[in-house]
Design a protein around this motif. Structure first.
Motif, PDB file in Angstrom:
ATOM      1  N   MET A  70     -22.614 -26.073   7.990  1.00 28.11           N
ATOM      2  CA  MET A  70     -22.577 -25.259   6.786  1.00 28.11           C
ATOM      3  C   MET A  70     -21.701 -25.573   5.725  1.00 28.11           C
ATOM      4  SD  MET A  70     -21.475 -21.120   7.555  1.00 28.11           S
ATOM      5  CE  MET A  70     -20.275 -20.446   6.304  1.00 28.11           C
ATOM      6  N   PHE A  71     -22.291 -25.410   4.429  1.00 34.74           N
ATOM      7  CA  PHE A  71     -21.595 -25.802   3.347  1.00 34.74           C
ATOM      8  C   PHE A  71     -20.235 -25.052   3.046  1.00 34.74           C
ATOM      9  CE2 PHE A  71     -21.283 -24.759  -1.266  1.00 34.74           C
ATOM     10  CZ  PHE A  71     -21.037 -25.734  -1.765  1.00 34.74           C
ATOM     11  N   GLY A  72     -19.252 -25.823   3.127  1.00 37.50           N
ATOM     12  CA  GLY A  72     -18.012 -25.292   2.775  1.00 37.50           C
ATOM     13  C   GLY A  72     -16.953 -25.504   3.918  1.00 37.50           C
TER      14      GLY A  72
ATOM     15  N   VAL B 208     -14.281 -28.564   3.989  1.00 35.13           N
ATOM     16  CA  VAL B 208     -13.152 -28.180   3.587  1.00 35.13           C
ATOM     17  C   VAL B 208     -12.028 -28.023   4.752  1.00 35.13           C
ATOM     18  CG1 VAL B 208     -11.554 -26.544   1.996  1.00 35.13           C
ATOM     19  CG2 VAL B 208     -13.802 -27.701   1.350  1.00 35.13           C
TER      20      VAL B 208
ATOM     21  N   GLY C 267     -11.515 -30.959   7.041  1.00 38.20           N
ATOM     22  CA  GLY C 267     -10.601 -32.053   6.546  1.00 38.20           C
ATOM     23  C   GLY C 267      -8.997 -31.532   6.588  1.00 38.20           C
ATOM     24  N   MET C 268      -9.106 -30.129   6.382  1.00 40.47           N
ATOM     25  CA  MET C 268      -7.536 -29.783   6.212  1.00 40.47           C
ATOM     26  C   MET C 268      -6.921 -29.810   7.740  1.00 40.47           C
ATOM     27  SD  MET C 268      -7.351 -26.444   3.851  1.00 40.47           S
ATOM     28  CE  MET C 268      -5.595 -26.372   3.912  1.00 40.47           C
TER      29      MET C 268
END
Lengths: 178, 167, 384
Positions: free
Chosen positions: A1-3, A6, A9-10
């Motif tokens: 899923m797009f997003g 983030v 990565g965190m």
């Protein structure tokens, strides 16, 4: 899923942050002056001269091959001579300018008498640029035991070779080391 | 107590003088960019006057709109101006005299009127509350408010129409 | 408990009492102002110094390094060493720079950063000025920073500086709008601009982040805050890999340090304001009020630095698209959601506003879906 990347990565950075307090694998920095990485045997640095039993018995015969082969020309050799002016098979002056030396190891390769080898010593910083880094014969001399400590494999090979050689040249009884 | 009574007005008038100096600098500086900086300071000073007079909401809006938004536009406009720092460019043109006369006539008419008018002075400073302002906008002045929003909406749509790439 | 909670307030009162013994009455107002101002002026730079230490430590740990640990225990004296270095460095002004603007920008840019601290409620009764327009004051001051960044970049006469300055202006103007709009729900519910009354409205566990509009508002406010202070991933104005250092390319020594100081103080004060507006400010059980404020603020600062350790820089079009296509519609819808929440009865309102929020987020998400070009099918001429 797009997003979602983030958050992924965190999570990765957070994991690394927390684990750096618990695991040595996540804190790879070596605090240099206090802790050191043990040197590998093949690590090579500046050259040194080897002697067998006492510092007078150095293997170097001042043949000048290393000085000729040295690419940056950092080795200076002056042959010693006795009272009559007859040249002797030992150097009077043997200088290596470490400010010029580029640690290539060619001197070690070309030496026919196994007299010069690359050292593991690298903490040789000095304040002066010229004379402080110009190492003389006395500074360069190190025993074969020291060499055996830092490069045991090479020493075994070289000592075996030298024994073989001395056995072959035993009959004439004139060793080049005196 | 006397000194305390004095400090308020003294700092207020000192402040006003400072703003006037900045305003004069704004119009006299030869470098356009510097005058923009002075203009920003002048506008901040005006906002501070609002703070002095307890009109905090107005002061905040003054900084937000004039210093934050309009000054940025002004600076962008100056950035596109050629030869902005050249002192050889005359600051005024040949119609100096007629303009001066016209302004003098205007001042002759206006200044006596300003002096004559009896300004309604509120003795106790009343804080302008943002809540009251908002209620006034939504009840008494709802028509102008909505008109302004329509104008803004039209401007917004126009901007989008211009910025939109042809497909 | 009460004394610990009010420690700083009581300390100030004690100082005033002690001074009133030998100072005339009318000076006490000024002394009170000076004490508050001094506290802020000391607190701001010290916070900034230790935020630099904190950031270096944290980013270091994220990258499996130690971070500064040589000067003092755990490198705690590192900021002081840095400060001494900055002070003794040569101050270089480019020959063709606009000397006046070059000098003015770093000096003035610190002022709004310090002024913002005056409306931050650090604890119960620990606000320098309880302005009736607290939040608006904060927004107004943070919007002025743009000009000084631009003045710095223009005054340097350097193409990289100018590029950085223009990026900064474009970015800050764009993010100002969702930022202002994202606080509106709070003002709508509280009915006041004052930071103190915003915190008081969140007493108990009624923090605004626990409401549907609060979550959206908090996220938008925090993200725009990060963008406002030019921190990663929104640090295009100073993108090191592209334009040297952006607007402060030509600054050295203390002038550079002042820019840095303004940036870090803004980062801290924005975290503080976000905590005030959505995380309940100094509200919280057991611990003293100021401890809660600092815990929340430093948690947000931590997240900012965590972002820095994680994300690469956005592209300019991504940056603008994010502000105008995602944040702006979300904030506008969020105002509507907050109004819904406010006007419906208590149990129903959470559900309905949450549903509306989910619907709107879905619509925005759908409208912003990445455009995947259609797969091309190659055909050879002889296939026909």
């Amino acid at each position: 899923m797009f997003g979602l990347g983030v958050l992924k990565g965190m999570w990765v950075t957070f994991k690394n942050f927390v684990l750096s307090y618990f695991s040595k694998d996540h804190l790879v920095t070596v605090q240099y002056p206090e802790e050191k990485i043990p040197e590998k045997e093949r690590f090579r640095n500046f050259p040194f001269l080897i002697y067998d039993d006492k510092p007078e018995d150095l293997r170097c015969v001042s043949c000048d091959i290393c000085a000729k082969e040295c690419p940056p020309k950092c080795i200076t050799i002056v042959r010693d001579s006795d009272a009559q002016g007859k040249p002797l098979k030992r150097p009077k002056v043997f200088d290596i300018d470490f400010s010029i030396c580029m640690n290539c190891g060619i001197c070690e390769e070309v030496c026919p008498f196994d007299a010069i080898f690359m050292d593991h010593e690298f903490e040789i910083a000095e304040f002066g640029r010229f004379e402080d880094l110009n190492y003389h014969k006395e500074d360069l001399l190190k025993s074969n035991e020291y060499f055996a400590k830092i490069r045991p494999q090479d020493v075994a090979r070289i000592d075996a070779k030298r024994r073989e050689k001395t056995k072959k040249t035993e009959p004439p009884q004139t060793t080049p080391t005196t | 107590m006397d000194i305390f009574g004095l400090i308020g007005p003294a700092s207020f008038y000192g402040f006003m003088a400072g703003i006037l100096v900045l305003a004069v600098l704004t119009v006299t500086t030869r470098n356009l960019f510097h005058s923009a900086i002075f203009l920003a300071f002048t506008l901040i000073g005006v906002a501070c006057i609002y703070f002095f007079l307890r009109a905090e909401f107005l002061g905040g809006v003054q900084i937000l709109l004039y210093v934050g938004a309009i000054m940025t536009l002004v600076i962008f406009a100056i950035m596109l101006t050629a030869k902005m720092g050249d002192p050889s460019i005359p600051q005024s043109n040949r119609q100096r005299l007629p303009v001066f006369l016209a302004l003098a006539a205007l001042a002759f008419l206006l200044v006596p009127q300003i002096v004559k008018t009896s300004w309604k002075v509120v003795e106790s400073l009343k804080t302008t509350s943002a809540v009251e302002l908002g209620q006034a906008l939504m009840s008494e002045f709802v028509l102008p408010f909505e008109l302004i929003s329509i104008v803004l909406l039209a401007a917004l749509i126009g901007a989008i129409a211009i910025a939109r790439s042809d497909q | 408990m009460e004394t610990i909670d009010q420690a700083f307030v009581l300390g100030k009162r004690a100082a005033l009492n002690w001074m009133s013994a030998f100072l005339p009455d009318w000076t006490m107002v000024f002394v009170s102002i000076i004490i508050s101002a001094t506290a802020i002026v000391i607190f701001g730079p010290v916070t900034m110094m230790y935020l630099t230490w904190f950031e270096r430590k944290l980013v270091g740990r994220i990258q499996n390094r130690f971070g500064p640990n040589r000067v003092g225990p755990w490198g705690l004296l590192q900021p002081i060493a840095d400060g001494i270095k900055m002070l003794t460095k040569e101050d270089i002004v480019p020959e063709h720079a606009d000397k006046f603007a070059h000098f003015l920008a770093p000096v003035v840019i610190v002022i709004p950063a310090l002024l913002i601290f005056s409306v931050v409620p650090f604890g119960r009764g620990m606000v320098a000025v309880d302005l009736s327009i607290g939040i608006l004051f904060f927004l107004a001051l943070s919007s002025t920073t743009t000009i000084w960044i631009f003045v710095a970049s223009w005054g340097s006469r350097n193409k990289f500086s100018l590029l950085g300055g223009m990026r900064s202006v474009a970015q800050m103007i764009s993010y100002e709008i969702p930022m202002v709009l994202s606080v509106v729900p709070v003002l709508l519910v509280v009915g006041s601009f004052s930071t103190v009354s915003i915190v008081e409205a969140q007493s108990g566990w009624n923090w605004f982040i626990f409401t549907p509009w609060g979550i959206a508002g908090f996220l938008v406010f925090f993200l725009t805050g990060v963008a406002e202070v030019n921190r990663t991933p929104f640090d295009l104005p100073e993108g090191e890999s592209e334009i040297v250092a952006g607007f402060h390319t030509e600054y050295s020594g203390m002038k550079f340090a002042l820019f840095y100081m303004a940036e870090f103080m803004n980062a801290f004060s924005i975290s503080g304001i976000v905590a005030t507006a959505y995380l309940g400010g100094w509200q919280g059980p057991w611990l003293p009020s100021w401890a809660w404020f600092f815990i929340k603020t430093y948690a947000l600062v931590f997240v900012m630095m965590w972002f820095r350790g994680t994300f690469p820089r956005l592209r300019v079009d991504q940056l603008m698209g994010f502000a105008w296509k995602v944040l702006l519609p979300l904030t506008l819808a969020n105002i509507f959601i907050a109004a819904l929440w406010l006007n419906l009865e208590s149990p129903k309102n959470n559900l309905i506003s949450a549903l509306v929020l989910v619907a709107i987020v879905t619509i925005i998400y759908w409208a912003n879906r990445p455009e995947v070009p259609k797969k091309r099918i190659y055909r050879y001429a002889y296939e026909d």
